[in-house]
Design a protein around this motif. Structure first.
Motif, mmCIF file in Angstrom:
data_model
loop_
_atom_site.group_PDB
_atom_site.id
_atom_site.type_symbol
_atom_site.label_atom_id
_atom_site.label_comp_id
_atom_site.label_asym_id
_atom_site.label_seq_id
_atom_site.Cartn_x
_atom_site.Cartn_y
_atom_site.Cartn_z
ATOM 1 N N PHE A 94 0.784 -1.291 0.348
ATOM 2 C CA PHE A 94 0.072 0.113 0.109
ATOM 3 C C PHE A 94 0.476 1.269 0.059
ATOM 4 C CE2 PHE A 94 -1.865 -3.367 2.172
ATOM 5 C CZ PHE A 94 -3.674 -3.451 1.519
ATOM 6 N N PHE A 95 1.951 1.108 0.339
ATOM 7 C CA PHE A 95 2.910 2.389 0.619
ATOM 8 C C PHE A 95 3.025 2.369 -0.580
ATOM 9 C CE2 PHE A 95 7.704 3.758 1.126
ATOM 10 C CZ PHE A 95 6.727 4.673 1.705
ATOM 11 N N GLY A 96 3.847 1.535 -1.142
ATOM 12 C CA GLY A 96 4.174 1.237 -2.602
ATOM 13 C C GLY A 96 3.303 2.074 -3.706
ATOM 14 N N LEU A 126 -0.996 7.646 1.591
ATOM 15 C CA LEU A 126 0.201 9.320 1.935
ATOM 16 C C LEU A 126 1.267 8.824 2.138
ATOM 17 C CD1 LEU A 126 -0.840 12.176 1.854
ATOM 18 C CD2 LEU A 126 -1.906 11.716 4.288
ATOM 19 N N SER A 127 1.246 8.127 3.216
ATOM 20 C CA SER A 127 3.099 7.759 3.861
ATOM 21 C C SER A 127 4.409 7.726 2.256
ATOM 22 C CB SER A 127 3.598 7.252 4.782
ATOM 23 O OG SER A 127 3.399 5.827 4.105
ATOM 24 N N GLY A 128 3.679 6.929 1.203
ATOM 25 C CA GLY A 128 4.124 6.241 0.030
ATOM 26 C C GLY A 128 4.562 7.218 -0.860
ATOM 27 N N ALA A 129 2.935 8.898 -0.839
ATOM 28 C CA ALA A 129 3.057 9.683 -1.876
ATOM 29 C C ALA A 129 4.619 11.241 -1.192
ATOM 30 C CB ALA A 129 2.310 10.918 -2.021
ATOM 31 N N LEU A 130 4.663 10.878 0.295
ATOM 32 C CA LEU A 130 5.259 11.961 0.437
ATOM 33 C C LEU A 130 7.062 10.924 0.186
ATOM 34 C CD1 LEU A 130 3.489 12.678 3.904
ATOM 35 C CD2 LEU A 130 3.480 14.138 2.108
ATOM 36 N N TYR A 131 6.756 9.925 0.395
ATOM 37 C CA TYR A 131 8.157 9.729 -0.238
ATOM 38 C C TYR A 131 8.502 9.896 -1.359
ATOM 39 C CZ TYR A 131 11.414 5.206 -0.668
ATOM 40 O OH TYR A 131 13.205 4.966 -0.532
ATOM 41 N N GLN A 152 5.780 -7.430 -6.020
ATOM 42 C CA GLN A 152 6.829 -6.833 -5.915
ATOM 43 C C GLN A 152 7.955 -7.485 -7.222
ATOM 44 O OE1 GLN A 152 10.145 -8.813 -2.908
ATOM 45 N NE2 GLN A 152 10.985 -7.163 -3.521
ATOM 46 N N SER A 153 6.499 -8.900 -7.509
ATOM 47 C CA SER A 153 7.226 -10.101 -8.531
ATOM 48 C C SER A 153 6.549 -9.416 -9.815
ATOM 49 C CB SER A 153 6.334 -10.990 -8.573
ATOM 50 O OG SER A 153 6.873 -11.823 -7.621
ATOM 51 N N VAL A 181 12.317 5.333 -5.981
ATOM 52 C CA VAL A 181 10.867 4.625 -6.361
ATOM 53 C C VAL A 181 11.727 3.704 -6.798
ATOM 54 C CG1 VAL A 181 8.346 4.873 -6.783
ATOM 55 C CG2 VAL A 181 8.959 6.552 -6.404
ATOM 56 N N SER A 182 10.832 1.976 -6.535
ATOM 57 C CA SER A 182 11.124 0.963 -6.777
ATOM 58 C C SER A 182 11.025 0.102 -5.716
ATOM 59 C CB SER A 182 12.904 1.150 -6.836
ATOM 60 O OG SER A 182 13.224 0.444 -5.687
ATOM 61 N N ALA A 183 11.111 -1.213 -6.622
ATOM 62 C CA ALA A 183 10.070 -2.372 -6.453
ATOM 63 C C ALA A 183 10.615 -2.856 -4.851
ATOM 64 C CB ALA A 183 10.078 -3.681 -7.530
ATOM 65 N N GLU A 184 11.483 -2.317 -4.330
ATOM 66 C CA GLU A 184 12.536 -2.584 -3.306
ATOM 67 C C GLU A 184 11.264 -2.456 -2.348
ATOM 68 O OE1 GLU A 184 15.708 -1.862 -0.004
ATOM 69 O OE2 GLU A 184 15.775 -0.603 -1.868
ATOM 70 N N ILE A 185 10.447 -2.015 -2.273
ATOM 71 C CA ILE A 185 9.347 -0.662 -1.065
ATOM 72 C C ILE A 185 8.170 -1.420 -1.394
ATOM 73 C CG2 ILE A 185 10.118 1.489 -1.412
ATOM 74 C CD1 ILE A 185 8.472 2.042 -3.343
ATOM 75 N N MET A 186 8.056 -2.278 -2.348
ATOM 76 C CA MET A 186 6.599 -3.660 -2.599
ATOM 77 C C MET A 186 6.902 -4.461 -1.768
ATOM 78 S SD MET A 186 4.172 -1.960 -4.909
ATOM 79 C CE MET A 186 3.579 -1.148 -5.462
ATOM 80 N N GLY A 187 8.626 -5.140 -1.314
ATOM 81 C CA GLY A 187 8.753 -6.613 -1.026
ATOM 82 C C GLY A 187 8.339 -6.856 0.138
ATOM 83 N N ILE A 188 8.481 -7.891 1.210
ATOM 84 C CA ILE A 188 8.416 -8.265 1.864
ATOM 85 C C ILE A 188 9.150 -8.103 2.875
ATOM 86 C CG2 ILE A 188 8.377 -10.492 3.469
ATOM 87 C CD1 ILE A 188 6.274 -10.728 1.908
ATOM 88 N N LEU A 189 10.989 -7.282 2.735
ATOM 89 C CA LEU A 189 11.656 -7.329 3.678
ATOM 90 C C LEU A 189 11.143 -5.677 4.284
ATOM 91 C CD1 LEU A 189 15.193 -8.148 1.705
ATOM 92 C CD2 LEU A 189 13.633 -9.381 4.491
#
Length: 346
Positions: free
Chosen positions: A85-87, A252-257, A151-152, A263-271
């Protein structure tokens, strides 16, 4: 006991210990909110631009942790997909700026989508799961799978999401009067103060929410869901509402990021989603303030350790998290509350 006839009852009421306690409590609440806000506002005046941008990024993470604490800390619903949701919030704003960034008001459209897209996804997933009585560990498993899927998709859909390279080169978001005067958000004090304001207002909103009848119902559901349902509450609907609100704040926090991060696939991941859980657990879940403190403490610890101990900082942070969970399950806020109570008794 009756008031002495020589003392004005109104004066006695104002001087009562109960009233004094309420006044003291209000002052403590004001200090708890506005003293940290004042310190945050003064930070750019005494720090370098690098430190300001670094704290701005960590405050964005704090807003994400706050959104997760509403869901996990108060409703007892553990989500491993908050990074999704952040991503989605970050990609929504970044993609709008990439394709329509030169149009007046594109930033506002991107922010609306950054909140709306995660909210709609949460509405769909929450309705499908909560009204079918999917909860507990099964909900955590489903959200874990959701994170892996998104992420995939983000990695393989290169022409739209940029894949592992992420999105870059798009126009910077702008705030102001479209077509008349606009200021670019490219880090620095303006972006920093915008993030501070968004976090502060979100905290006030979350505090009002958890102190409302909805918040009391959430705590009751976390304690004994069956009993709450027996009393006539629509438990699936309550869960759905808090899930959508939590994911909207995550978007909203994702937009502020976008102005302070990559902005990459990393922020969508499990980690990344798991990292948000760590922030809340370290700070103390179910406290709101603990989520913010946990995000700042862990990320500053990571930033320091990654510079000093390049190869061992993951191990040290992991051990730190395990010790906090095993020895101090209430987190940093729990320690502070116990110390405060001891000081008052002493």
């Amino acid at each position: 006991s009756r008031t002495s006839p020589n003392i004005d009852p109104e004066v006695a009421r104002r001087a009562s210990p109960a009233r004094a306690g309420r006044v003291g409590g209000r002052w403590r609440t004001v200090l708890a909110h506005f003293l940290p806000l004042a310190l945050l506002c003064l930070f750019p005046l005494i720090s370098s631009e690098y430190q300001v941008n670094l704290l701005a990024k960590f405050l964005v993470y704090a807003l994400l942790a706050l959104s997760l604490d509403l869901l996990w800390g108060y409703a007892g619903i553990l989500s491993f997909a908050h990074g999704v949701f952040f991503g989605l919030g970050a990609y929504s704003l970044a993609l709008v700026m990439q394709y329509w960034g030169e149009l007046p008001g594109a930033t506002y459209l991107g922010i609306v989508l950054a909140v709306a897209v995660p909210s709609l996804l949460a509405l769909f997933i929450g309705y499908a799961m909560f009204f079918r009585r999917v909860g507990g560990v099964y909900f955590a498993i489903v959200t874990f799978a959701l994170g892996a899927i998104f992420q995939s998709v983000t990695i393989v859909w290169i022409e739209f999401t940029g894949g592992l390279n992420g999105l870059y080169g798009f126009p910077n978001p702008k705030l102001g009067i479209p077509g008349v005067w606009e200021a670019e958000l490219v880090g620095g004090p303006l972006t920093y103060y915008l993030i501070v304001a968004a976090l502060f207002l979100s905290l006030l909103f979350a505090r009002q929410l958890v102190n409302s009848s909805l918040g009391r119902a959430l705590r009751a559901i976390r304690t004994n869901e069956e009993r709450v349902e027996f009393l006539g509450y629509n438990v699936p609907a309550i869960k759905l509402v808090i899930f959508v609100i939590s994911c909207a704040l995550a978007g909203l926090s994702g937009a502020l990021y976008v102005p302070v991060g990559f902005v990459s696939a990393e922020i969508m991941g499990i980690l990344f989603s798991t990292a948000a859980i760590v922030w809340v657990a370290v700070g103390g879940r179910g406290t709101l303030y603990g989520a913010i403190i946990g995000a700042l403490v862990v990320n500053y610890l990571q930033a320091f350790m990654s510079d000093v101990l390049v190869f061992y900082w993951y191990l040290i942070v992991g051990v730190f998290f395990i010790l906090v969970v095993l020895i101090l399950p209430d987190g940093v806020i729990g320690i502070a509350q116990r110390l405060y109570r001891q000081m008052r008794r002493g």
